[in-house]
Design a protein around this motif. Structure first.
Motif, PDB file in Angstrom:
ATOM      1  N   PRO A  25       0.984  -1.419   0.344  1.00 26.96           N
ATOM      2  CA  PRO A  25      -0.016  -0.478  -0.667  1.00 26.96           C
ATOM      3  C   PRO A  25       0.741   1.532   0.117  1.00 26.96           C
ATOM      4  O   PRO A  25       0.725   2.214  -0.838  1.00 26.96           O
ATOM      5  CB  PRO A  25      -1.357  -0.252   1.292  1.00 26.96           C
ATOM      6  N   PHE A  26       2.597   0.909   0.381  1.00 28.65           N
ATOM      7  CA  PHE A  26       2.792   2.697   0.913  1.00 28.65           C
ATOM      8  C   PHE A  26       3.172   2.594  -0.707  1.00 28.65           C
ATOM      9  O   PHE A  26       3.585   4.151  -0.540  1.00 28.65           O
ATOM     10  CB  PHE A  26       3.888   2.276   2.031  1.00 28.65           C
ATOM     11  N   VAL A  27       4.190   1.538  -1.236  1.00 30.97           N
ATOM     12  CA  VAL A  27       4.945   1.827  -2.248  1.00 30.97           C
ATOM     13  C   VAL A  27       3.702   2.075  -3.163  1.00 30.97           C
ATOM     14  O   VAL A  27       3.795   3.384  -4.104  1.00 30.97           O
ATOM     15  CB  VAL A  27       5.044   0.592  -3.330  1.00 30.97           C
ATOM     16  N   LEU A  28       2.465   1.673  -3.124  1.00 33.48           N
ATOM     17  CA  LEU A  28       1.094   2.210  -4.266  1.00 33.48           C
ATOM     18  C   LEU A  28       1.201   3.559  -4.108  1.00 33.48           C
ATOM     19  O   LEU A  28       0.429   4.358  -5.185  1.00 33.48           O
ATOM     20  CB  LEU A  28      -0.287   1.740  -4.197  1.00 33.48           C
ATOM     21  N   ILE A  29       0.334   4.232  -3.057  1.00 32.70           N
ATOM     22  CA  ILE A  29       0.939   5.865  -2.581  1.00 32.70           C
ATOM     23  C   ILE A  29       1.754   6.711  -2.904  1.00 32.70           C
ATOM     24  O   ILE A  29       1.385   7.841  -3.208  1.00 32.70           O
ATOM     25  CB  ILE A  29      -0.078   5.445  -1.044  1.00 32.70           C
ATOM     26  N   ALA A  30       3.238   5.994  -2.344  1.00 33.45           N
ATOM     27  CA  ALA A  30       3.958   6.820  -3.073  1.00 33.45           C
ATOM     28  C   ALA A  30       4.455   6.939  -4.590  1.00 33.45           C
ATOM     29  O   ALA A  30       4.354   8.049  -4.998  1.00 33.45           O
ATOM     30  CB  ALA A  30       5.798   6.285  -2.820  1.00 33.45           C
ATOM     31  N   THR A  31       3.733   5.840  -5.098  1.00 32.80           N
ATOM     32  CA  THR A  31       3.855   6.003  -6.688  1.00 32.80           C
ATOM     33  C   THR A  31       2.907   6.635  -7.704  1.00 32.80           C
ATOM     34  O   THR A  31       2.679   7.618  -8.275  1.00 32.80           O
ATOM     35  CB  THR A  31       3.758   4.704  -7.239  1.00 32.80           C
ATOM     36  N   ALA A  32       1.361   6.976  -6.851  1.00 33.40           N
ATOM     37  CA  ALA A  32       0.544   8.368  -6.956  1.00 33.40           C
ATOM     38  C   ALA A  32       0.734   9.191  -6.352  1.00 33.40           C
ATOM     39  O   ALA A  32       0.399  10.084  -7.250  1.00 33.40           O
ATOM     40  CB  ALA A  32      -1.024   7.350  -5.535  1.00 33.40           C
ATOM     41  N   MET A  33       2.290   9.786  -5.419  1.00 39.01           N
ATOM     42  CA  MET A  33       2.118  10.772  -5.168  1.00 39.01           C
ATOM     43  C   MET A  33       3.246  12.279  -6.517  1.00 39.01           C
ATOM     44  O   MET A  33       3.588  12.140  -6.563  1.00 39.01           O
ATOM     45  CB  MET A  33       3.012  10.947  -3.626  1.00 39.01           C
ATOM     46  N   LEU A  34       4.075  10.536  -6.505  1.00 42.43           N
ATOM     47  CA  LEU A  34       4.783  10.846  -7.561  1.00 42.43           C
ATOM     48  C   LEU A  34       4.169  11.237  -9.604  1.00 42.43           C
ATOM     49  O   LEU A  34       4.402  12.041 -10.531  1.00 42.43           O
ATOM     50  CB  LEU A  34       6.102   9.847  -8.026  1.00 42.43           C
ATOM     51  N   ALA A  35       3.712  10.204  -9.722  1.00 39.80           N
ATOM     52  CA  ALA A  35       2.092  10.101 -11.080  1.00 39.80           C
ATOM     53  C   ALA A  35       1.416  12.302 -10.872  1.00 39.80           C
ATOM     54  O   ALA A  35       1.480  12.463 -12.318  1.00 39.80           O
ATOM     55  CB  ALA A  35       1.055   9.394 -10.421  1.00 39.80           C
ATOM     56  N   TRP A  36       1.299  12.339  -9.609  1.00 45.11           N
ATOM     57  CA  TRP A  36       0.852  13.772  -8.680  1.00 45.11           C
ATOM     58  C   TRP A  36       1.752  14.748  -9.232  1.00 45.11           C
ATOM     59  O   TRP A  36       1.010  15.788 -10.269  1.00 45.11           O
ATOM     60  CB  TRP A  36      -0.286  13.810  -7.522  1.00 45.11           C
ATOM     61  N   LEU A  37       2.473  14.422  -8.443  1.00 41.04           N
ATOM     62  CA  LEU A  37       4.194  15.847  -8.733  1.00 41.04           C
ATOM     63  C   LEU A  37       3.946  15.863 -10.650  1.00 41.04           C
ATOM     64  O   LEU A  37       4.591  16.613 -10.991  1.00 41.04           O
ATOM     65  CB  LEU A  37       4.770  15.115  -8.464  1.00 41.04           C
TER      66      LEU A  37
END
Length: 167
Positions: free
Chosen positions: A66-78
């Motif tokens: 879940p934390f890798v997915l959320i970090a990926t979400a943040m990178l995609a957002w940025l």
């Protein structure tokens, strides 16, 4: 798109696939095999498997997904890839709630209760213990398998939409 986003997208896919495969294997082979075995043997085998699963190979896929997915979400957002970001975030939150939290609040307590059981010599008592454990455990494992499968599918969709198509 940044190199970090590529790396984290791959990590998201690998961890989602690993945990889905782990839960899926319990659905389609492990528990059916234990159900077909002598109940006393099934209890002992499940106790041993539950004790051995707490290891450095399992932990990254289970706790990290879940934390890798959320970090990926943040990178995609940025990277201004908002649709992919939202899908990665949904996948991360879905696994967090329907995979990790479900496991910690339902399956783990069931496993701990089974671990405390002395394997009975009486076949009828062993059957009663195993049947009262196996059915509910498999139901909740099926739920987390479906959740992790949806998580994997969402991860694939998010990766697919990361790449703009040439006109």
């Amino acid at each position: 798109m940044t190199p970090f986003l590529y790396v984290f997208s791959l990590l998201s896919l690998l961890s989602s696939g690993a945990i889905f495969g782990f839960f899926y294997a319990w659905v389609c082979s492990t528990m059916w095999g234990l159900d077909a075995a002598d109940p006393a043997l099934a209890i002992g085998a499940m106790q041993a498997m539950n004790a051995s699963v707490r290891n450095a190979v399992f932990a990254p896929a289970f706790f990290g997904t879940p934390f890798v997915l959320i970090a990926t979400a943040m990178l995609a957002w940025l990277s201004r890839l908002k649709a992919a970001s939202v899908i990665f975030a949904i996948a991360g939150l879905l696994f967090l709630s329907g995979g990790m939290i479900l496991t910690m609040t339902v399956n783990v307590p069931m496993n701990e209760a089974l671990a405390a059981v002395a394997i009975p010599q009486d076949a009828a008592e062993a059957r009663r213990i195993w049947e009262s454990y196996s059915g509910p455990w498999q139901f909740w494992n099926m739920v987390r398998t479906i959740v992790s499968g949806v998580t994997l599918a969402l991860t694939g969709i998010a990766i697919f939409i990361l790449h703009p198509r040439a006109a």
